[in-house]
Write a protein that holds these residues in place. Structure first.
Motif, mmCIF file in Angstrom:
data_model
loop_
_atom_site.group_PDB
_atom_site.id
_atom_site.type_symbol
_atom_site.label_atom_id
_atom_site.label_comp_id
_atom_site.label_asym_id
_atom_site.label_seq_id
_atom_site.Cartn_x
_atom_site.Cartn_y
_atom_site.Cartn_z
ATOM 1 N N PRO A 62 0.810 -1.226 0.000
ATOM 2 C CA PRO A 62 0.000 0.000 0.000
ATOM 3 C C PRO A 62 0.842 1.275 0.000
ATOM 4 O O PRO A 62 0.468 2.271 -0.615
ATOM 5 C CB PRO A 62 -0.836 -0.120 1.282
ATOM 6 C CG PRO A 62 -0.122 -1.127 2.127
ATOM 7 C CD PRO A 62 0.532 -2.059 1.179
ATOM 8 N N ALA A 63 1.996 1.225 0.666
ATOM 9 C CA ALA A 63 2.860 2.413 0.702
ATOM 10 C C ALA A 63 3.392 2.729 -0.691
ATOM 11 O O ALA A 63 3.502 3.897 -1.083
ATOM 12 C CB ALA A 63 4.014 2.191 1.674
ATOM 13 N N ALA A 64 3.723 1.703 -1.453
ATOM 14 C CA ALA A 64 4.221 1.917 -2.806
ATOM 15 C C ALA A 64 3.141 2.508 -3.696
ATOM 16 O O ALA A 64 3.407 3.395 -4.518
ATOM 17 C CB ALA A 64 4.721 0.591 -3.396
ATOM 18 N N VAL A 65 1.914 2.038 -3.540
ATOM 19 C CA VAL A 65 0.802 2.593 -4.319
ATOM 20 C C VAL A 65 0.610 4.063 -3.979
ATOM 21 O O VAL A 65 0.355 4.891 -4.861
ATOM 22 C CB VAL A 65 -0.495 1.794 -4.045
ATOM 23 C CG1 VAL A 65 -1.696 2.474 -4.699
ATOM 24 C CG2 VAL A 65 -0.358 0.365 -4.555
ATOM 25 N N ALA A 66 0.753 4.402 -2.706
ATOM 26 C CA ALA A 66 0.578 5.797 -2.283
ATOM 27 C C ALA A 66 1.590 6.719 -2.942
ATOM 28 O O ALA A 66 1.309 7.896 -3.182
ATOM 29 C CB ALA A 66 0.691 5.902 -0.763
ATOM 30 N N ARG A 67 2.778 6.181 -3.280
ATOM 31 C CA ARG A 67 3.839 7.007 -3.857
ATOM 32 C C ARG A 67 3.903 6.931 -5.368
ATOM 33 O O ARG A 67 4.665 7.668 -5.996
ATOM 34 C CB ARG A 67 5.198 6.564 -3.293
ATOM 35 C CG ARG A 67 5.377 6.729 -1.804
ATOM 36 C CD ARG A 67 6.829 6.485 -1.413
ATOM 37 N NE ARG A 67 7.263 5.132 -1.792
ATOM 38 C CZ ARG A 67 7.222 4.079 -0.979
ATOM 39 N NH1 ARG A 67 6.750 4.218 0.246
ATOM 40 N NH2 ARG A 67 7.647 2.900 -1.396
ATOM 41 N N SER A 68 3.123 6.049 -5.974
ATOM 42 C CA SER A 68 3.300 5.746 -7.399
ATOM 43 C C SER A 68 2.255 6.400 -8.287
ATOM 44 O O SER A 68 1.123 6.666 -7.848
ATOM 45 C CB SER A 68 3.238 4.221 -7.622
ATOM 46 O OG SER A 68 4.227 3.569 -6.868
ATOM 47 N N THR A 69 2.642 6.625 -9.521
ATOM 48 C CA THR A 69 1.686 7.063 -10.523
ATOM 49 C C THR A 69 0.865 5.860 -10.968
ATOM 50 O O THR A 69 1.213 4.705 -10.702
ATOM 51 C CB THR A 69 2.396 7.661 -11.746
ATOM 52 O OG1 THR A 69 3.145 6.621 -12.396
ATOM 53 C CG2 THR A 69 3.330 8.798 -11.335
ATOM 54 N N ILE A 70 -0.207 6.114 -11.688
ATOM 55 C CA ILE A 70 -1.036 5.018 -12.170
ATOM 56 C C ILE A 70 -0.255 4.124 -13.127
ATOM 57 O O ILE A 70 -0.438 2.893 -13.133
ATOM 58 C CB ILE A 70 -2.324 5.558 -12.837
ATOM 59 C CG1 ILE A 70 -3.290 4.398 -13.154
ATOM 60 C CG2 ILE A 70 -1.999 6.352 -14.092
ATOM 61 C CD1 ILE A 70 -4.657 4.880 -13.610
ATOM 62 N N LEU A 71 0.645 4.713 -13.898
ATOM 63 C CA LEU A 71 1.458 3.922 -14.822
ATOM 64 C C LEU A 71 2.397 3.003 -14.064
ATOM 65 O O LEU A 71 2.571 1.825 -14.424
ATOM 66 C CB LEU A 71 2.255 4.849 -15.746
ATOM 67 C CG LEU A 71 3.139 4.152 -16.793
ATOM 68 C CD1 LEU A 71 2.294 3.264 -17.704
ATOM 69 C CD2 LEU A 71 3.913 5.194 -17.613
ATOM 70 N N GLU A 72 3.008 3.502 -12.981
ATOM 71 C CA GLU A 72 3.931 2.687 -12.187
ATOM 72 C C GLU A 72 3.205 1.527 -11.516
ATOM 73 O O GLU A 72 3.705 0.402 -11.478
ATOM 74 C CB GLU A 72 4.626 3.564 -11.144
ATOM 75 C CG GLU A 72 5.614 4.558 -11.751
ATOM 76 C CD GLU A 72 6.083 5.588 -10.747
ATOM 77 O OE1 GLU A 72 7.182 6.145 -10.943
ATOM 78 O OE2 GLU A 72 5.349 5.847 -9.756
ATOM 79 N N THR A 73 2.021 1.797 -10.996
ATOM 80 C CA THR A 73 1.237 0.715 -10.369
ATOM 81 C C THR A 73 0.823 -0.322 -11.401
ATOM 82 O O THR A 73 0.844 -1.530 -11.133
ATOM 83 C CB THR A 73 -0.002 1.292 -9.659
ATOM 84 O OG1 THR A 73 0.427 2.126 -8.559
ATOM 85 C CG2 THR A 73 -0.919 0.195 -9.135
#
Length: 327
Positions: A62-73
């Motif tokens: 969840p922490a990575a999603v909070a920091r990521s753009t939609i493309l990165e996710t």
């Protein structure tokens, strides 16, 4: 049955076969981070494969999603930005920005609790100390209860309590570990004067549910919402005209389809405690809330009933040991 199923829209996204959500945002209510994770966990097994990949990414990082753009996710989950957007809508979120915000809130909240994220989801090893195991189980239970309360439809709780308060009789159905939860609810309601029966045997439950009438209440408790016996008993109760209540972790489960009122739970399983076993405390919390709401509606009667029932069994409690003089 009543026609109240439509009121569940805020807490239960209706999915198309492709995983798209029918518009769930009419109320303008925004989901908190733990509610998003609880909903993801509940819906994940029934989502299309592509959406499952996004959900697994959200649950695991969840922490990575909070920091990521939609493309990165999308790249991390092996999907596309369009699939990530569909996943968000399947949860009842307007878009990816709302998912990021929810995960940022959740990450911030979790970091304030020492060791929380370390323990949640961690496997129990044979060499772990009992102190470590105790902390892991406790944090999993606390998190499950918090997520359950945060995502619970309190209007549905109120309607369930109102129906029980006016019911001629109440029946609670559950199999296996859910039977223990059903039995506790029966004891709670019966003690304050609500005629209540709990059934963990399908033959007895069916012969009783078929005799229910409009105005009676039937409650089905099942973690999966797919236990055949519980589904059968609640279905017969519905056909008999009773108001039906489902308590389950899966909002689109078969049990929810036959219920007038849906109450959902969240669970955190650990090694040796799979989800059906870990679901008992969240189920108890939900039904305890219903019980207290019923007790509030009949306050004077409840206070009187609790007193006389306590007095009735007081003679069966052993008193304190009295020391003999000089002993």
């Amino acid at each position: 049955m009543s026609n109240e199923k439509g009121s569940r829209a805020v807490t239960e996204p209706a999915l198309s076969p492709e995983g798209e959500a029918i518009d769930q945002q009419a109320s303008g209510e925004r989901l908190t981070g733990d509610a998003v994770l609880a909903r993801t966990r509940a819906l994940l097994p029934n989502l299309p494969t592509a959406l499952q990949k996004v959900g697994e990414q959200v649950m695991s990082a969840p922490a990575a999603v909070a920091r990521s753009t939609i493309l990165e996710t999308a790249e991390r989950s092996g999907t596309s930005p369009a699939t990530v957007t569909r996943f968000c809508r399947a949860l009842g979120l307007p878009g990816y920005a709302d998912l990021r915000l929810a995960m940022a809130e959740e990450t911030g909240r979790s970091s304030s609790v020492a060791g929380w994220e370390i323990d949640i989801g961690r496997e129990i090893d044979p060499t772990d100390s009992l102190d470590r195991v105790a902390n892991l189980i406790a944090t999993a239970e606390i998190r499950a209860v918090q997520e359950t309360v945060n995502q619970l439809d309190l209007d549905a709780v109120s309607r369930a309590a109102e129906a029980i308060d006016h019911a001629r009789r109440v029946e609670v159905y559950g199999m296996g570990s859910s039977a223990l939860v059903a039995g506790k609810m029966q004891l709670s309601l019966h003690r304050i004067g609500v005629p209540t029966w709990a059934w963990g045997d399908v033959h007895s439950g069916l012969t009783s549910s078929v005799l229910l009438k409009p105005g009676d209440v039937a409650i089905g408790v099942s973690h999966s919402g797919a236990t055949h016996e519980t589904l059968e008993m609640l279905s017969v109760a519905a056909s008999s005209g009773a108001t039906t209540v489902a308590v389950t972790n899966v909002p689109d489960a078969p049990l929810a389809e036959v219920a007038d009122i849906l109450l959902t739970t969240a669970t955190h399983e650990t090694t040796f405690r799979p989800a059906p076993m870990a679901s008992r405390l969240p189920q108890i919390i939900v039904l305890d809330l219903v019980y207290v709401a019923v007790a509030q509606r009949r306050h004077e009667q409840t206070i009187s009933a609790l007193k006389v029932t306590a007095d009735a069994v007081s003679g069966h409690r052993k008193g304190p040991r009295v020391k003999k003089a000089g002993g």
